[in-house]
Scaffold this active site. Structure first.
Site, short mmCIF file in Angstrom:
data_model
loop_
_atom_site.label_atom_id
_atom_site.label_comp_id
_atom_site.label_asym_id
_atom_site.label_seq_id
_atom_site.Cartn_x
_atom_site.Cartn_y
_atom_site.Cartn_z
N GLU A 1 0.87 -1.16 0.00
CA GLU A 1 0.00 0.00 0.00
C GLU A 1 0.92 1.22 0.00
O GLU A 1 1.71 1.40 0.91
CB GLU A 1 -0.88 -0.01 1.25
CG GLU A 1 -1.76 1.18 1.40
CD GLU A 1 -2.59 1.13 2.67
OE1 GLU A 1 -3.41 2.03 2.83
OE2 GLU A 1 -2.40 0.22 3.49
N ASN B 1 -6.04 -9.05 11.19
CA ASN B 1 -7.04 -9.62 10.30
C ASN B 1 -7.85 -10.66 11.05
O ASN B 1 -7.28 -11.51 11.73
CB ASN B 1 -6.36 -10.26 9.07
CG ASN B 1 -5.72 -9.23 8.18
OD1 ASN B 1 -6.37 -8.32 7.73
ND2 ASN B 1 -4.43 -9.39 7.95
N GLU C 1 1.85 0.87 11.68
CA GLU C 1 0.44 0.50 11.60
C GLU C 1 0.33 -0.97 12.00
O GLU C 1 0.94 -1.84 11.37
CB GLU C 1 -0.07 0.69 10.17
CG GLU C 1 -1.50 0.26 9.97
CD GLU C 1 -1.96 0.42 8.54
OE1 GLU C 1 -2.94 -0.26 8.17
OE2 GLU C 1 -1.36 1.20 7.78
N GLN D 1 5.80 5.16 7.08
CA GLN D 1 4.81 4.24 7.64
C GLN D 1 5.15 2.80 7.30
O GLN D 1 5.52 2.49 6.18
CB GLN D 1 3.41 4.58 7.10
CG GLN D 1 2.33 3.74 7.74
CD GLN D 1 0.95 4.25 7.39
OE1 GLN D 1 0.77 5.39 7.00
NE2 GLN D 1 -0.05 3.42 7.54
#
Length: 88
Positions: free
Chosen positions: A16, A86, A82, A29
């Site tokens: 991402e 899940n 982060e 990040q």
């Protein structure tokens, strides 16, 4: 303004990419998948002295929970870790 892009490399790893306002560090990040988000938050806060910058965000429709920790008071002051849990 924040811009997101999701890509897969040739080996199948997904990334991402996030374009955010300028930060003092070039790597701003990192996302870690965790098996126990509460225990992970506690570790980063107590063992490493990080702050919880974003209260846990639960996204049941996508089956994950995230929390962001770092040393600053907001996302532009520090590298962010982060933590992502899940459901499955």
């Amino acid at each position: 303004r924040t811009i997101f892009a999701f890509v897969n490399d040739p080996n199948g790893y997904s990334f991402e990419l996030i374009l955010r306002p300028p930060t003092p560090e070039p790597l701003c990040q990192i996302c870690l998948n965790v098996t126990d988000i509460d225990r992970s938050i506690e570790f980063y806060q107590k063992a490493l002295g990080m702050n919880l910058l974003l209260q846990k965000y639960d996204a049941p429709q996508f089956q994950y929970t995230i929390a962001m920790v770092g040393y600053g008071d907001d996302f532009t002051q520090t590298t962010i870790i982060e933590l992502k849990y899940n459901y499955n």
